[in-house]
Design an enzyme around this catalytic site. Structure first.
Site, PDB file in Angstrom:
ATOM      1  N   HIS A   1       0.733  -1.217  -0.015  1.00  0.00           N
ATOM      2  CA  HIS A   1       0.057  -0.048  -0.186  1.00  0.00           C
ATOM      3  C   HIS A   1       0.986   1.266   0.056  1.00  0.00           C
ATOM      4  CE1 HIS A   1      -4.160  -1.619   0.195  1.00  0.00           C
ATOM      5  NE2 HIS A   1      -3.773  -2.700   0.869  1.00  0.00           N
TER       6      HIS A   1
ATOM      7  N   ASP B   1       2.791   1.891  -3.134  1.00  0.00           N
ATOM      8  CA  ASP B   1       2.953   2.504  -4.432  1.00  0.00           C
ATOM      9  C   ASP B   1       2.152   3.921  -4.838  1.00  0.00           C
ATOM     10  OD1 ASP B   1       0.381   0.944  -4.580  1.00  0.00           O
ATOM     11  OD2 ASP B   1       1.131   0.022  -6.415  1.00  0.00           O
TER      12      ASP B   1
ATOM     13  N   ALA C   1      -6.711 -13.810  -5.495  1.00  0.00           N
ATOM     14  CA  ALA C   1      -5.896 -14.294  -4.356  1.00  0.00           C
ATOM     15  C   ALA C   1      -4.593 -13.244  -4.105  1.00  0.00           C
ATOM     16  CB  ALA C   1      -5.215 -15.503  -5.041  1.00  0.00           C
ATOM     17  N   GLY C   2      -4.745 -12.033  -4.670  1.00  0.00           N
ATOM     18  CA  GLY C   2      -3.866 -11.008  -4.387  1.00  0.00           C
ATOM     19  C   GLY C   2      -2.530 -11.094  -5.311  1.00  0.00           C
ATOM     20  N   LEU C   3      -2.678 -12.104  -6.210  1.00  0.00           N
ATOM     21  CA  LEU C   3      -1.715 -12.196  -7.272  1.00  0.00           C
ATOM     22  C   LEU C   3      -1.467 -11.604  -8.461  1.00  0.00           C
ATOM     23  CD1 LEU C   3      -1.066 -16.219  -6.581  1.00  0.00           C
ATOM     24  CD2 LEU C   3       0.066 -13.995  -5.239  1.00  0.00           C
TER      25      LEU C   3
ATOM     26  N   SER D   1      -5.640  -9.816 -12.633  1.00  0.00           N
ATOM     27  CA  SER D   1      -6.043  -8.784 -13.592  1.00  0.00           C
ATOM     28  C   SER D   1      -5.076  -7.819 -14.393  1.00  0.00           C
ATOM     29  CB  SER D   1      -7.175  -7.883 -12.678  1.00  0.00           C
ATOM     30  OG  SER D   1      -6.450  -7.307 -11.768  1.00  0.00           O
TER      31      SER D   1
ATOM     32  N   GLU E   1      -7.624   0.295 -15.419  1.00  0.00           N
ATOM     33  CA  GLU E   1      -7.888  -0.398 -14.381  1.00  0.00           C
ATOM     34  C   GLU E   1      -8.786   0.920 -13.264  1.00  0.00           C
ATOM     35  OE1 GLU E   1      -6.488  -3.777 -13.156  1.00  0.00           O
ATOM     36  OE2 GLU E   1      -7.705  -3.744 -11.065  1.00  0.00           O
TER      37      GLU E   1
ATOM     38  N   ASP F   1       1.451  -3.658  -9.485  1.00  0.00           N
ATOM     39  CA  ASP F   1       1.234  -4.887 -10.236  1.00  0.00           C
ATOM     40  C   ASP F   1       1.473  -4.648 -11.583  1.00  0.00           C
ATOM     41  OD1 ASP F   1       0.173  -5.024  -7.715  1.00  0.00           O
ATOM     42  OD2 ASP F   1      -1.967  -5.026  -8.524  1.00  0.00           O
TER      43      ASP F   1
ATOM     44  N   TYR G   1     -10.194  -0.485  -0.584  1.00  0.00           N
ATOM     45  CA  TYR G   1      -8.718   0.145  -1.226  1.00  0.00           C
ATOM     46  C   TYR G   1      -9.115   1.615  -1.556  1.00  0.00           C
ATOM     47  CZ  TYR G   1      -4.709   0.282  -4.322  1.00  0.00           C
ATOM     48  OH  TYR G   1      -3.420   0.328  -4.783  1.00  0.00           O
TER      49      TYR G   1
HETATM   50  C1  GLA Z   1      -3.334  -3.963  -4.994  1.00  0.00           C
HETATM   51  C2  GLA Z   1      -2.992  -2.663  -6.046  1.00  0.00           C
HETATM   52  C3  GLA Z   1      -1.213  -2.342  -6.002  1.00  0.00           C
HETATM   53  C4  GLA Z   1      -1.032  -2.019  -4.700  1.00  0.00           C
HETATM   54  C5  GLA Z   1      -1.355  -3.153  -3.791  1.00  0.00           C
HETATM   55  C6  GLA Z   1      -1.074  -2.999  -2.143  1.00  0.00           C
HETATM   56  O1  GLA Z   1      -2.385  -4.935  -5.650  1.00  0.00           O
HETATM   57  O2  GLA Z   1      -3.448  -3.156  -7.431  1.00  0.00           O
HETATM   58  O3  GLA Z   1      -1.455  -1.188  -6.696  1.00  0.00           O
HETATM   59  O4  GLA Z   1      -1.271  -0.864  -4.220  1.00  0.00           O
HETATM   60  O5  GLA Z   1      -2.698  -3.640  -3.839  1.00  0.00           O
HETATM   61  O6  GLA Z   1       0.454  -2.849  -2.077  1.00  0.00           O
END
Ligand code: GLA
Length: 412
Positions: free
Chosen positions: A32, A34, A145-147, A150, A182, A194, A244
């Site tokens: 969190h 970037d 899954a936070g990977l 997208s 996005e 990402d 977010y």
């Molecule tokens: C998501 C967002 C990223 C970043 C992370 C947290 O993956 O797409 O830009 O902010 O959360 O670090």
């Protein structure tokens, strides 16, 4: 599962012009951060979205999501956010490309909240995206899954269009365009990490990205007897996009309050913990969480700087400790964790074979990232799978992860 080229020819009755593979990402530290203009330390992993693409002569985009068994067709003019979520990641970047190709000047400007505008040369007429295309997508990045499945999809499509239509975009331009897509089509006001990581990954290297200047440096990730393991809570981060965007706004609010008192401050990078205390500690009224959020951001920025020194010295013990600290901050101050993530981190926190663990990505579900001694992975996985099932009544998914190349063309 059939190869993507075969899927394409089965669906469209002709051979795909090209195939692109785009990876998911991990982030070692700097979460969190970037969109707050700090440094992040991501890497591309061995999980991918693949797309096969071919030109059409009419004005339609035919999209086939092989894994979901869904086909969607949209006209290429007047693109708008679509009710089917995955479609937005494709048409969102097409919209970005059309903005360039329809630009009348030769200096179309992609703006980004993080950075000064980036100028992109408009392609010549022959490279114009005048007609539509066919596209097949498949992949093995677990969704939600936070990977960054997208971002991987956006980057795969953009990279493929760039090749197919000779758009001459750099990887950084593509990252910025995917980020804008996005924002506009998925409504998530994400940072650049990402897309950047998916496009720029290199084998066995982590990338230190300055999210303010967009300068970056590769760091060899030498783990010796250790490896990176992701434990997936299998909780899909449904809250993620709304919360977010709220976190982002809370940070902006805190920054504005500090700037009132210290006009010299431009970003969180110019802010000390003392300033956060002085300006915000008494400011959290009516349930506002601005102070906590800003405290986390400033602490995490300082942690990343120290963690990079650990990495340079090869002191992965010290690096791992900082991962645990990051988790604490994300859980208690930034409040983007969930009981399942906290459980998984807590469960390994006193294990001598685990150097570091923390939740990763946007939060509210998804994976924890762990640095674990290779010889202990099997046992830890077994124990954790059992205790997770017992306490959380969920099945744990486990990915032993290698660090790989970023988005690339796949040879026939
Ligand atoms: C998501 C967002 C990223 C970043 C992370 C947290 O993956 O797409 O830009 O902010 O959360 O670090």
């Amino acid at each position: 599962m059939l190869a993507i080229r075969t899927q394409f020819s089965n669906h469209f009755n002709y051979n795909a012009a090209l195939v692109v593979k785009s990876p998911g990402r991990i982030n070692l530290i700097g979460e969190h951060i970037d969109y707050n203009h700090g440094f992040v330390l991501p890497a591309a992993i061995d999980k991918y979205i693949e797309v096969a693409i071919g030109k059409r002569t009419d004005d339609a985009i035919h999209m086939v999501a092989v894994d979901l068994g869904e086909t969607i067709i949209v006209p290429m003019h007047n693109l708008q956010p679509h009710a089917t979520a995955w479609v937005n990641y494709i048409i969102g970047v097409v919209d970005q490309v059309l903005n360039i190709t329809h630009a009348t000047t030769n200096n179309f400007i992609v703006t980004n909240n993080n950075t000064p505008s980036t100028k992109i040369n408009a392609p010549t007429n022959e490279t114009n995206l005048a007609a539509g295309f066919d596209i097949c997508i498949q992949g093995n990045i677990p969704l939600g899954a936070g990977l960054s499945s997208s971002a991987a999809l956006e980057c795969a499509v953009l990279f493929a269009l760039n090749e197919l239509y000779n758009l001459s975009l750099t990887k950084m331009q593509m990252a910025l365009m995917a980020q804008s897509a996005e924002h506009k089509f998925a409504g998530v006001h994400c940072g650049i990490m990402d897309m950047f990581a998916s496009l720029h990954g290199q084998k066995n290297k982590a990338i230190l990205l300055d999210c303010d200047s967009l300068a970056f440096t590769y760091y060899p990730l030498v783990l010796n007897d250790y490896c990176i393991v992701l434990f997936d809570t299998q909780i899909k981060h449904v809250l993620a996009s709304s919360e977010y965007n709220t976190r982002r706004l809370e940070c902006e609010r805190g920054l504005a309050i500090i700037q009132e008192k210290y006009p010299i401050v431009k970003t969180f990078r110019d802010i000390s913990l003392e300033q956060v205390e002085a300006c915000l500690a008494s400011n959290d009224i009516n349930g506002s969480k601005v102070y906590q959020r800003c405290k986390y951001v400033v602490e995490e920025m300082q942690r990343v700087q120290l963690a990079v020194q650990d990495l340079t010295k090869g002191d992965m013990q010290a690096f791992g400790k900082k991962m645990f600290e990051t988790h604490k901050g994300l859980s208690k101050l930034y409040e983007v964790s969930c009981p399942e993530l906290d459980f998984l981190v807590e469960a390994v926190s006193n294990n001598e074979n685990v150097l570091g663990a923390r939740m990763m990505g946007g939060g509210f579900g998804g994976c924890t990232i762990n640095i674990i001694k290779k010889s202990a992975v099997e046992e830890i996985t077994k124990e954790l799978t059992a205790s997770y099932a017992q306490k959380m009544h969920k099945e744990l998914a486990v990915y032993i992860t290698s660090i790989e190349e970023g988005t690339h063309l796949v040879a026939e």
